[in-house]
Design a protein around this motif. Sequence first.
Motif, PDB file in Angstrom:
ATOM      1  N   PRO A 250       0.871  -1.023   0.003  1.00  0.00           N
ATOM      2  CA  PRO A 250      -0.190  -0.014   0.027  1.00  0.00           C
ATOM      3  C   PRO A 250       0.713   1.207  -0.160  1.00  0.00           C
ATOM      4  O   PRO A 250       1.832   1.280   0.643  1.00  0.00           O
ATOM      5  CB  PRO A 250      -0.843  -0.277   1.271  1.00  0.00           C
ATOM      6  N   MET A 251       0.445   2.125  -0.768  1.00  0.00           N
ATOM      7  CA  MET A 251       1.191   3.556  -0.621  1.00  0.00           C
ATOM      8  C   MET A 251       0.552   4.615   0.391  1.00  0.00           C
ATOM      9  O   MET A 251       0.939   5.497   0.720  1.00  0.00           O
ATOM     10  CB  MET A 251       0.904   4.072  -1.964  1.00  0.00           C
ATOM     11  N   GLN A 252      -0.823   4.163   0.867  1.00  0.00           N
ATOM     12  CA  GLN A 252      -1.664   4.776   1.906  1.00  0.00           C
ATOM     13  C   GLN A 252      -1.971   3.974   3.097  1.00  0.00           C
ATOM     14  O   GLN A 252      -2.782   3.156   2.594  1.00  0.00           O
ATOM     15  CB  GLN A 252      -2.301   5.976   1.114  1.00  0.00           C
ATOM     16  N   THR A 253      -1.779   4.503   4.190  1.00  0.00           N
ATOM     17  CA  THR A 253      -2.272   3.779   5.243  1.00  0.00           C
ATOM     18  C   THR A 253      -2.981   4.709   6.182  1.00  0.00           C
ATOM     19  O   THR A 253      -2.523   5.656   6.725  1.00  0.00           O
ATOM     20  CB  THR A 253      -1.148   2.959   6.050  1.00  0.00           C
ATOM     21  N   ILE A 254      -3.799   4.175   6.804  1.00  0.00           N
ATOM     22  CA  ILE A 254      -4.722   5.162   8.071  1.00  0.00           C
ATOM     23  C   ILE A 254      -4.811   4.133   9.234  1.00  0.00           C
ATOM     24  O   ILE A 254      -5.402   3.069   9.022  1.00  0.00           O
ATOM     25  CB  ILE A 254      -6.082   5.616   7.432  1.00  0.00           C
ATOM     26  N   MET A 255      -4.470   4.569  10.318  1.00  0.00           N
ATOM     27  CA  MET A 255      -4.547   3.824  11.355  1.00  0.00           C
ATOM     28  C   MET A 255      -5.646   4.909  12.383  1.00  0.00           C
ATOM     29  O   MET A 255      -5.056   5.802  12.693  1.00  0.00           O
ATOM     30  CB  MET A 255      -3.131   3.905  12.235  1.00  0.00           C
ATOM     31  N   ASN A 256      -6.481   4.089  12.846  1.00  0.00           N
ATOM     32  CA  ASN A 256      -7.745   4.764  13.408  1.00  0.00           C
ATOM     33  C   ASN A 256      -7.278   4.162  14.940  1.00  0.00           C
ATOM     34  O   ASN A 256      -7.660   2.928  15.122  1.00  0.00           O
ATOM     35  CB  ASN A 256      -9.049   4.149  12.874  1.00  0.00           C
ATOM     36  N   ASN A 257      -7.299   5.083  15.874  1.00  0.00           N
ATOM     37  CA  ASN A 257      -7.076   4.355  17.355  1.00  0.00           C
ATOM     38  C   ASN A 257      -8.523   4.742  17.990  1.00  0.00           C
ATOM     39  O   ASN A 257      -8.665   5.981  18.189  1.00  0.00           O
ATOM     40  CB  ASN A 257      -6.000   5.540  18.003  1.00  0.00           C
ATOM     41  N   MET A 258      -9.180   3.782  18.239  1.00  0.00           N
ATOM     42  CA  MET A 258     -10.357   3.814  18.728  1.00  0.00           C
ATOM     43  C   MET A 258     -10.432   4.266  20.237  1.00  0.00           C
ATOM     44  O   MET A 258     -11.241   5.359  20.474  1.00  0.00           O
ATOM     45  CB  MET A 258     -11.279   2.368  19.004  1.00  0.00           C
ATOM     46  N   GLU A 259      -9.332   4.056  21.016  1.00  0.00           N
ATOM     47  CA  GLU A 259      -9.230   4.547  22.574  1.00  0.00           C
ATOM     48  C   GLU A 259      -9.136   6.093  22.580  1.00  0.00           C
ATOM     49  O   GLU A 259      -9.734   6.826  23.159  1.00  0.00           O
ATOM     50  CB  GLU A 259      -8.334   3.751  23.164  1.00  0.00           C
ATOM     51  N   LYS A 260      -8.320   6.694  21.649  1.00  0.00           N
ATOM     52  CA  LYS A 260      -8.086   8.011  21.484  1.00  0.00           C
ATOM     53  C   LYS A 260      -8.735   8.900  20.504  1.00  0.00           C
ATOM     54  O   LYS A 260      -8.679  10.121  20.601  1.00  0.00           O
ATOM     55  CB  LYS A 260      -6.572   8.349  21.432  1.00  0.00           C
ATOM     56  N   SER A 261      -9.687   8.274  19.921  1.00  0.00           N
ATOM     57  CA  SER A 261     -10.465   8.911  19.080  1.00  0.00           C
ATOM     58  C   SER A 261      -9.553   9.752  18.015  1.00  0.00           C
ATOM     59  O   SER A 261      -9.543  10.754  17.550  1.00  0.00           O
ATOM     60  CB  SER A 261     -11.486   9.809  19.450  1.00  0.00           C
ATOM     61  N   HIS A 262      -8.380   8.949  17.625  1.00  0.00           N
ATOM     62  CA  HIS A 262      -7.632   9.665  16.534  1.00  0.00           C
ATOM     63  C   HIS A 262      -7.049   9.007  15.380  1.00  0.00           C
ATOM     64  O   HIS A 262      -7.086   7.454  15.684  1.00  0.00           O
ATOM     65  CB  HIS A 262      -6.066   9.952  17.541  1.00  0.00           C
ATOM     66  N   LYS A 263      -6.770   9.521  14.384  1.00  0.00           N
ATOM     67  CA  LYS A 263      -6.403   8.820  13.252  1.00  0.00           C
ATOM     68  C   LYS A 263      -4.898   9.450  12.797  1.00  0.00           C
ATOM     69  O   LYS A 263      -4.854  10.686  12.784  1.00  0.00           O
ATOM     70  CB  LYS A 263      -7.464   9.178  11.827  1.00  0.00           C
ATOM     71  N   THR A 264      -4.287   8.429  12.218  1.00  0.00           N
ATOM     72  CA  THR A 264      -2.875   8.803  11.705  1.00  0.00           C
ATOM     73  C   THR A 264      -2.868   8.296  10.113  1.00  0.00           C
ATOM     74  O   THR A 264      -2.950   7.060  10.212  1.00  0.00           O
ATOM     75  CB  THR A 264      -1.650   8.163  12.583  1.00  0.00           C
ATOM     76  N   ALA A 265      -2.547   9.176   9.306  1.00  0.00           N
ATOM     77  CA  ALA A 265      -2.559   8.766   7.827  1.00  0.00           C
ATOM     78  C   ALA A 265      -1.087   9.002   7.538  1.00  0.00           C
ATOM     79  O   ALA A 265      -0.251   9.718   7.749  1.00  0.00           O
ATOM     80  CB  ALA A 265      -3.299   9.670   7.136  1.00  0.00           C
ATOM     81  N   THR A 266      -0.572   7.663   6.703  1.00  0.00           N
ATOM     82  CA  THR A 266       0.790   7.878   6.139  1.00  0.00           C
ATOM     83  C   THR A 266       0.755   7.636   4.628  1.00  0.00           C
ATOM     84  O   THR A 266      -0.184   6.906   4.156  1.00  0.00           O
ATOM     85  CB  THR A 266       1.710   6.919   6.908  1.00  0.00           C
TER      86      THR A 266
END
Length: 84
Positions: free
Chosen positions: A41-57
């Motif tokens: 993958p060239m793009q990834t999104i990590m969704n942290n459920m506990e912190k309600s935060h997303k990180t996109a790479t």
Amino acid sequence: MWIEKANLTTLKTDFYDRRDKHQKTQLNYKYVNVGGTVMRPMQTIMNNMEKSHKTATTTRSRKININMKLNTLMIRNYLDNQAS
């Protein structure tokens, strides 16, 4: 884990803690062929459920099977990990 059968790429991965609570979800997008049948993958999104935060790479480029010279930092980290 959700895997596309056509090319065996991982579309989605759920991560759980030791108590089986859903912690994070990773979504992968924009796959490219990096050699033979290898897709990444060239793009990834990590969704942290506990912190309600997303990180996109986003990966701009990728090279595989290249010769790399070991630098001092890599060797030091390897040796430190061996001592543990």
